[in-house]
Design a protein around this motif. Structure first.
Motif, PDB file in Angstrom:
ATOM      1  N   ASP A  54       2.567   1.558  -3.474  1.00 29.60           N
ATOM      2  CA  ASP A  54       1.592   1.880  -4.517  1.00 29.60           C
ATOM      3  C   ASP A  54       1.120   3.327  -4.441  1.00 29.60           C
ATOM      4  N   ASN A  55       1.153   3.885  -3.224  1.00 32.00           N
ATOM      5  CA  ASN A  55       0.642   5.242  -3.026  1.00 32.00           C
ATOM      6  C   ASN A  55       1.734   6.266  -2.717  1.00 32.00           C
ATOM      7  N   THR A  59       0.831  -1.208   0.000  1.00 31.89           N
ATOM      8  CA  THR A  59       0.000   0.000   0.000  1.00 31.89           C
ATOM      9  C   THR A  59       0.866   1.258   0.000  1.00 31.89           C
TER      10      THR A  59
END
Length: 198
Positions: free
Chosen positions: A95-96, A92
């Protein structure tokens, strides 16, 4: 006070004489020291203790997290949850493009003692720690168990310690050693060697 001193003396004897290396785990957090011992005492009526070497404030510090065999299963369960969350949260974060943040893992570790050597052995008893997930400024991620503990016998003596794992493999390298069978096999093989010389 007298009782604490007696317990500390007995514990010192265990640390000095009874524990033996049963394995090691890796942590790439500090490139100058990446391998850490996992030790255990010889089982007596199925009871024993683990000593997990961790980083102190200096590379030369001798600091251990001490875990009783009765709490080992809970520790492994908690670390498995942390590993799964670490894998999920690391993805996460990447990805961000997340950086510079921390969040507590949804676990509480079972009671752990801390032992360290500084001209003599010092002990801090019965701590319940909550580890954190860290995303550093460069985007790297880590499981971090960090605290500052005070010696139970002297409020003026304290110690910082760090247990940092940065990958699934590093989690696995620690978890695989917190296993009763590993301890039993180690001491059984040692006894088998002694039995050769009758």
């Amino acid at each position: 006070m007298k009782k604490i001193i007696i317990i500390a003396m007995l514990f010192t004897n265990l640390v000095a004489m009874a524990q033996e290396k049963i394995g090691s785990y890796t942590s790439s957090f500090n490139p100058d020291k990446t391998e850490f011992d996992v030790q255990a005492t010889q089982p007596k009526k199925d009871k024993f203790d683990y000593y997990i070497s961790v980083l102190g404030e200096k590379l030369t510090d001798d600091v251990n997290l001490c875990l009783s065999s009765k709490n080992a299963e809970k520790f492994v369960e908690a670390m498995q949850i942390c590993k799964e969350k670490f894998i999920e949260w690391e993805k996460t974060a990447k990805d961000n493009n997340v950086t510079d943040m921390s969040k507590e893992f949804p676990v509480t570790l079972p009671p752990i003692d801390v032992a360290w050597y500084s001209s003599e052995w010092w002990f801090s008893w019965n701590h319940v720690f909550t580890p954190k997930f860290f995303v550093f400024k460069d985007g790297g991620c880590a499981f971090v168990l960090y605290d500052k503990v005070t010696a139970s016998s002297n409020k003026y003596i304290d110690k910082k310690f760090y247990l940092v794992l940065k990958s699934q493999d590093e989690f696995d390298s620690l978890i695989k050693n917190i296993d009763k069978e590993v301890v039993t096999r180690h001491f059984s093989e040692k006894q088998d060697v002694k039995d050769l010389f009758k």
